[in-house]
Design a protein around this motif. Structure first.
Motif, short mmCIF file in Angstrom:
data_model
loop_
_atom_site.label_atom_id
_atom_site.label_comp_id
_atom_site.label_asym_id
_atom_site.label_seq_id
_atom_site.Cartn_x
_atom_site.Cartn_y
_atom_site.Cartn_z
N ILE A 1 0.81 -1.22 0.00
CA ILE A 1 0.00 0.00 0.00
C ILE A 1 0.85 1.27 0.00
N ALA A 2 2.17 1.13 -0.01
CA ALA A 2 3.05 2.29 0.07
C ALA A 2 3.17 2.99 -1.28
N ASP A 3 3.34 4.31 -1.23
CA ASP A 3 3.61 5.09 -2.43
C ASP A 3 5.09 5.06 -2.77
N VAL A 4 5.93 5.00 -1.75
CA VAL A 4 7.39 4.94 -1.92
C VAL A 4 7.93 3.87 -0.97
N ILE A 5 8.80 3.02 -1.47
CA ILE A 5 9.44 1.98 -0.65
C ILE A 5 10.94 2.18 -0.76
N ILE A 6 11.62 2.21 0.39
CA ILE A 6 13.07 2.41 0.42
C ILE A 6 13.70 1.30 1.25
N GLY A 7 14.70 0.64 0.70
CA GLY A 7 15.39 -0.39 1.47
C GLY A 7 16.61 -0.90 0.74
N GLU B 1 9.00 -3.87 -10.11
CA GLU B 1 7.80 -3.96 -10.94
C GLU B 1 6.64 -4.57 -10.16
N LYS B 2 6.94 -5.52 -9.29
CA LYS B 2 5.91 -6.14 -8.47
C LYS B 2 5.16 -5.10 -7.64
N TYR B 3 5.90 -4.19 -6.99
CA TYR B 3 5.25 -3.22 -6.12
C TYR B 3 4.69 -2.03 -6.89
N ILE B 4 5.28 -1.71 -8.02
CA ILE B 4 4.71 -0.66 -8.85
C ILE B 4 3.35 -1.09 -9.39
N LYS B 5 3.21 -2.36 -9.74
CA LYS B 5 1.91 -2.86 -10.19
C LYS B 5 0.86 -2.78 -9.08
N MET B 6 1.32 -2.82 -7.83
CA MET B 6 0.40 -2.71 -6.69
C MET B 6 0.07 -1.26 -6.35
N GLY B 7 0.78 -0.31 -6.97
CA GLY B 7 0.46 1.09 -6.75
C GLY B 7 1.61 1.98 -6.32
N ALA B 8 2.78 1.40 -6.04
CA ALA B 8 3.92 2.23 -5.65
C ALA B 8 4.34 3.14 -6.80
N LYS B 9 4.73 4.36 -6.45
CA LYS B 9 5.21 5.31 -7.45
C LYS B 9 6.73 5.25 -7.61
N ILE B 10 7.41 4.94 -6.51
CA ILE B 10 8.88 4.90 -6.52
C ILE B 10 9.34 3.75 -5.64
N VAL B 11 10.27 2.96 -6.13
CA VAL B 11 10.91 1.89 -5.36
C VAL B 11 12.41 2.13 -5.41
N VAL B 12 13.01 2.36 -4.25
CA VAL B 12 14.44 2.63 -4.17
C VAL B 12 15.14 1.41 -3.55
N ILE B 13 16.09 0.85 -4.28
CA ILE B 13 16.84 -0.31 -3.83
C ILE B 13 18.30 0.09 -3.68
N LYS B 14 18.83 -0.04 -2.46
CA LYS B 14 20.20 0.39 -2.16
C LYS B 14 21.15 -0.80 -2.19
N HIS B 15 22.34 -0.54 -2.73
CA HIS B 15 23.36 -1.59 -2.86
C HIS B 15 24.67 -1.19 -2.19
N GLY B 16 24.61 -0.42 -1.14
CA GLY B 16 25.82 -0.05 -0.41
C GLY B 16 26.81 0.70 -1.27
N LYS B 17 28.04 0.24 -1.29
CA LYS B 17 29.11 0.92 -2.03
C LYS B 17 28.87 0.94 -3.53
N ARG B 18 27.99 0.07 -4.02
CA ARG B 18 27.70 0.04 -5.46
C ARG B 18 26.63 1.04 -5.87
N GLY B 19 26.13 1.80 -4.90
CA GLY B 19 25.15 2.83 -5.23
C GLY B 19 23.72 2.36 -5.02
N SER B 20 22.78 3.08 -5.59
CA SER B 20 21.37 2.76 -5.43
C SER B 20 20.62 3.06 -6.71
N ILE B 21 19.46 2.42 -6.85
CA ILE B 21 18.63 2.58 -8.04
C ILE B 21 17.22 2.94 -7.61
N ALA B 22 16.62 3.91 -8.29
CA ALA B 22 15.21 4.24 -8.08
C ALA B 22 14.44 3.82 -9.33
N TYR B 23 13.44 2.98 -9.12
CA TYR B 23 12.54 2.57 -10.19
C TYR B 23 11.24 3.36 -10.02
#
Length: 344
Positions: free
Chosen positions: A199-205, A230-252
């Motif tokens: 149910i979140a609009d933005v997920i960060i982790g 894509e799984k959570y965007i299909k449920m309604g999320a607008k932004i999903v941020v996935i962090k990879h430590g020293k390798r940086g992060s990606i926002a979908y």
């Protein structure tokens, strides 16, 4: 039209719900915790740190939480009040529950860890009766911390607050914020994390935190980032941020873009606190209607500044300070748009 919009008529920018605790950071570093003689005390806990960070960036902030009915609880309330963070929804423990305590260990320039005391703590005693529907409704954003979902009654308080947010057009941000303490099983983690993520609009982790929502078998292959997003965007999320430590992060994003930002090459002092700084600056960028790449850049810069500092809450920066850091390190940070299914 912006990717995510906020109701500008709401009087408060951000309300956070969850844990606020105390951090005891060693004054003698580059040694194990058993060799430390003195500590400095700071306000801690991911939602508490984020509240301070967002407030330092100039946004109006309120907090829904429970603290101990003693001098440590006084410290937290006074700390928030002194900075203009609203404490009208803060309650006190009624049966002697104490503040959660975190002792940090800085073993070397590359190795640090935390020792947390999370049993019989006040923040887990926040209940549904302590959550005001109107208070949530008066916010542009509600941030829910995953740690508060670990046990009752705080998990029910968070779920109720999240439902109030959805009922009143308040944007819901889920900061996964996993800590192993007090969770009973990986199945329990998956249940409650997934309830909020759906149910979140933005997920960060971090990627590891996202894996906890998936109930993967030990031998299973991890799905790529874009499949999770894509799984959570299909449920309604607008932004999903996935962090990879020293390798940086990606926002979908829900418009099917993927943006990657590299980490800064800095000399870190500790490995904790960066996620809270990252979250606070990213939320600030959203409230400022910035493009996602710019919000990512500020989030990453803020994280770098805090992990290079002794504290977390006390090290939160202003927007001008973050801008200066970015300018100083302009050749280090690379922002790029990825193909949706591109791996890093």
């Amino acid at each position: 039209m912006a990717l995510i919009e906020f109701d500008k008529t709401k009087p408060r920018d951000v309300t956070l719900i969850g844990r606020v605790t105390l951090d005891f950071n060693p004054n003698e570093i580059n040694r194990t915790l058993d060799q430390v003689k003195t500590f400095s005390m700071y306000l801690g806990g991911s939602p508490g740190n984020m509240a301070v960070g967002i407030n330092k960036l100039g946004k109006s902030v309120g907090f829904i939480g429970c603290v101990s009915n003693d001098q440590f609880g006084d410290f937290v309330i006074n700390y928030f009040n002194d900075r203009g963070i609203d404490t009208s929804q803060m309650t006190r423990s009624k049966k002697g529950e104490s503040m959660g305590l975190t002792f940090t260990e800085i073993k070397s320039e590359t190795e640090s860890s935390i020792l947390m005391y999370r049993h019989h703590v006040a923040d887990f005693k926040l209940g549904p009766q302590d959550v005001s529907e109107q208070y949530v409704a008066d916010s542009k954003i509600l941030i829910v911390s995953g740690t508060a979902l670990a046990t009752s009654p705080s998990r029910e308080a968070c779920l109720l607050a999240a439902q109030y947010a959805k009922n009143h057009g308040v944007r819901l941000i889920f900061d996964i914020d996993y800590r192993p303490y007090t969770w009973q099983s990986k199945e329990e983690i998956s249940i409650y994390y997934t309830l909020l993520a759906r149910i979140a609009d933005v997920i960060i982790g971090s990627r590891d935190e996202f894996n906890l929502t998936e109930l993967l078998d030990e031998d299973a292959t991890e799905p790529p980032d874009h499949i999770l997003a894509e799984k959570y965007i299909k449920m309604g999320a607008k932004i999903v941020v996935i962090k990879h430590g020293k390798r940086g992060s990606i926002a979908y994003t829900a418009d099917m873009h993927a943006y990657k930002v590299d980490s800064y090459h800095i000399k870190l002092l500790k490995s904790f606190g960066g996620g809270d700084a990252y979250g606070s600056a990213f939320v600030y960028g959203l409230l400022e209607d910035w493009p996602i790449p710019k919000a990512l850049q500020y989030a990453t810069a803020h994280a770098a500044m805090v992990v290079a500092s002794h504290s977390s809450s006390e090290a939160m920066q202003t927007a001008d300070q973050i801008s200066a850091f970015i300018k100083e390190h302009k050749d280090e940070n690379v922002i790029s748009e990825l193909a949706w299914d591109e791996r890093i």
